[in-house]
Motif scaffolding. Structure first.
Motif, mmCIF file in Angstrom:
data_model
loop_
_atom_site.group_PDB
_atom_site.id
_atom_site.type_symbol
_atom_site.label_atom_id
_atom_site.label_comp_id
_atom_site.label_asym_id
_atom_site.label_seq_id
_atom_site.Cartn_x
_atom_site.Cartn_y
_atom_site.Cartn_z
ATOM 1 N N MET A 150 -8.329 16.843 -8.534
ATOM 2 C CA MET A 150 -7.151 17.685 -8.796
ATOM 3 C C MET A 150 -7.410 18.676 -9.926
ATOM 4 N N GLN A 151 -8.650 19.049 -10.052
ATOM 5 C CA GLN A 151 -9.007 20.113 -10.999
ATOM 6 C C GLN A 151 -8.479 19.873 -12.400
ATOM 7 N N GLY A 152 -8.492 18.620 -12.824
ATOM 8 C CA GLY A 152 -8.061 18.340 -14.184
ATOM 9 C C GLY A 152 -6.572 18.124 -14.337
ATOM 10 N N HIS A 153 -5.813 18.293 -13.272
ATOM 11 C CA HIS A 153 -4.369 18.048 -13.361
ATOM 12 C C HIS A 153 -4.074 16.566 -13.323
ATOM 13 N N PRO A 154 -2.928 16.161 -13.874
ATOM 14 C CA PRO A 154 -2.588 14.738 -13.886
ATOM 15 C C PRO A 154 -2.308 14.193 -12.491
ATOM 16 N N VAL A 155 -2.669 12.932 -12.290
ATOM 17 C CA VAL A 155 -2.376 12.237 -11.048
ATOM 18 C C VAL A 155 -1.746 10.894 -11.389
ATOM 19 N N THR A 156 -0.566 10.643 -10.851
ATOM 20 C CA THR A 156 0.092 9.353 -11.056
ATOM 21 C C THR A 156 -0.100 8.520 -9.801
ATOM 22 N N ILE A 157 -0.778 7.387 -9.952
ATOM 23 C CA ILE A 157 -1.090 6.540 -8.805
ATOM 24 C C ILE A 157 -0.254 5.277 -8.871
ATOM 25 N N ARG A 158 0.461 5.011 -7.788
ATOM 26 C CA ARG A 158 1.239 3.778 -7.731
ATOM 27 C C ARG A 158 0.433 2.738 -6.963
ATOM 28 N N LEU A 159 0.207 1.594 -7.593
ATOM 29 C CA LEU A 159 -0.527 0.526 -6.928
ATOM 30 C C LEU A 159 0.324 -0.051 -5.797
ATOM 31 N N LEU A 160 -0.250 -0.957 -5.035
ATOM 32 C CA LEU A 160 0.404 -1.417 -3.820
ATOM 33 C C LEU A 160 1.830 -1.875 -4.099
ATOM 34 N N ASP A 161 2.783 -1.232 -3.449
ATOM 35 C CA ASP A 161 4.183 -1.536 -3.720
ATOM 36 C C ASP A 161 4.883 -2.360 -2.642
ATOM 37 N N PRO A 162 4.727 -2.030 -1.349
ATOM 38 C CA PRO A 162 5.572 -2.713 -0.364
ATOM 39 C C PRO A 162 5.311 -4.209 -0.299
ATOM 40 N N PRO A 163 6.323 -4.972 0.051
ATOM 41 C CA PRO A 163 6.119 -6.404 0.293
ATOM 42 C C PRO A 163 5.119 -6.589 1.428
ATOM 43 N N GLY A 204 1.419 -7.889 -7.634
ATOM 44 C CA GLY A 204 0.158 -7.776 -8.347
ATOM 45 C C GLY A 204 -0.126 -8.971 -9.241
ATOM 46 N N ILE A 205 0.934 -9.633 -9.692
ATOM 47 C CA ILE A 205 0.759 -10.847 -10.509
ATOM 48 C C ILE A 205 0.365 -12.016 -9.619
ATOM 49 N N SER A 206 1.017 -12.096 -8.444
ATOM 50 C CA SER A 206 0.687 -13.184 -7.514
ATOM 51 C C SER A 206 -0.680 -12.999 -6.872
ATOM 52 N N TYR A 207 -1.055 -11.758 -6.663
ATOM 53 C CA TYR A 207 -2.336 -11.436 -6.041
ATOM 54 C C TYR A 207 -3.151 -10.554 -6.984
ATOM 55 N N PRO A 208 -3.609 -11.121 -8.080
ATOM 56 C CA PRO A 208 -4.317 -10.271 -9.053
ATOM 57 C C PRO A 208 -5.541 -9.591 -8.457
ATOM 58 N N GLU A 209 -6.072 -10.182 -7.382
ATOM 59 C CA GLU A 209 -7.242 -9.544 -6.762
ATOM 60 C C GLU A 209 -6.907 -8.177 -6.175
ATOM 61 N N ILE A 210 -5.644 -7.985 -5.753
ATOM 62 C CA ILE A 210 -5.256 -6.676 -5.231
ATOM 63 C C ILE A 210 -5.230 -5.666 -6.378
ATOM 64 N N THR A 211 -4.581 -6.061 -7.455
ATOM 65 C CA THR A 211 -4.502 -5.175 -8.612
ATOM 66 C C THR A 211 -5.899 -4.826 -9.128
ATOM 67 N N GLU A 212 -6.715 -5.867 -9.242
ATOM 68 C CA GLU A 212 -8.068 -5.661 -9.774
ATOM 69 C C GLU A 212 -8.851 -4.688 -8.907
ATOM 70 N N MET A 213 -8.746 -4.901 -7.607
ATOM 71 C CA MET A 213 -9.452 -4.078 -6.639
ATOM 72 C C MET A 213 -9.020 -2.611 -6.729
ATOM 73 N N GLN A 214 -7.720 -2.391 -6.818
ATOM 74 C CA GLN A 214 -7.211 -1.025 -6.848
ATOM 75 C C GLN A 214 -7.571 -0.342 -8.164
ATOM 76 N N VAL A 215 -7.442 -1.073 -9.261
ATOM 77 C CA VAL A 215 -7.766 -0.483 -10.552
ATOM 78 C C VAL A 215 -9.260 -0.164 -10.631
ATOM 79 N N ARG A 216 -10.065 -1.076 -10.102
ATOM 80 C CA ARG A 216 -11.513 -0.832 -10.059
ATOM 81 C C ARG A 216 -11.812 0.447 -9.274
ATOM 82 N N ALA A 217 -11.156 0.602 -8.133
ATOM 83 C CA ALA A 217 -11.378 1.787 -7.299
ATOM 84 C C ALA A 217 -11.004 3.056 -8.058
ATOM 85 N N ILE A 218 -9.912 2.995 -8.794
ATOM 86 C CA ILE A 218 -9.475 4.165 -9.559
ATOM 87 C C ILE A 218 -10.517 4.518 -10.620
ATOM 88 N N PHE A 219 -10.972 3.506 -11.367
ATOM 89 C CA PHE A 219 -11.949 3.782 -12.415
ATOM 90 C C PHE A 219 -13.286 4.241 -11.848
#
Lengths: 80, 94
Positions: free
Chosen positions: B1-14, B62-77
């Motif tokens: 995004m050419q240096g512009h901010p990006v807000t990423i929402r981690l997995l939300d739906p049930p 994300g608390i119940s399935y920390p592996e999802i959170t970890e996976m998504q955050v890893r992908a972002i980084f």
């Protein structure tokens, strides 16, 4: 968007999850992505493989072996 | 995004939103996954909530399935690291 740039006090960002949508938003003057909904990678075209991996994870008891691949899809969108 | 901010929402739906509920689709899915229809049904039923809008989704998921959170955050980084290594413009902040 250029019309209002001189007088605006509020910026506008776009919702986007694909390179195409991100580029389109930028073209229209978006100043960033306001919301990237990660669940969108599981809907619509191209979602079959990620969705399959997600479903496998949901129903199985084992953890994350297949899933690093899943999230590499997420990577692709972020380049833009 | 050419240096512009990006807000990423981690997995939300049930999670129930990602699995089919009608019999035909469940049969298909059970074959694809190589598990019995009965087992698949039980797992899908276990996801049922009376009010999923206020329930097991978003950060709670994300608390119940920390592996999802970890996976998504890893992908972002990892994506961000690739961009930095490639010399692209960024505005990283938490």
């Amino acid at each position: 968007m250029k019309l209002v740039d001189k007088t605006k006090t509020l910026g506008v960002r776009t919702n986007a999850e694909t390179p195409h949508d991100a580029a389109q938003g930028l073209k229209f003057g978006a100043e960033g992505i306001g919301l990237f909904r990660t669940e969108h990678m599981f809907y619509g075209s191209g979602s079959e493989q990620p969705l399959f991996l997600l479903r496998k994870m949901i129903v199985s008891k084992t953890e994350k072996s297949e899933n690093p691949l899943l999230m590499s899809y997420l990577n692709l969108s972020k380049r833009y | 995004m050419q240096g512009h901010p990006v807000t990423i929402r981690l997995l939300d739906p049930p999670l129930h939103e990602f699995v089919p509920h009608d019999t035909e689709k469940l049969k298909e899915l059970s074959k694809e996954l190589g598990i019995s229809l009965g087992l698949l049904r039980r797992r899908v039923l276990a996801l049922h909530e009376n009010n999923p809008m206020l329930g097991h989704r978003g950060v709670r998921l994300g608390i119940s399935y920390p592996e999802i959170t970890e996976m998504q955050v890893r992908a972002i980084f990892e994506a961000a690291a690739e961009l930095i290594n490639a010399g692209k413009k960024h505005c990283l902040r938490s």
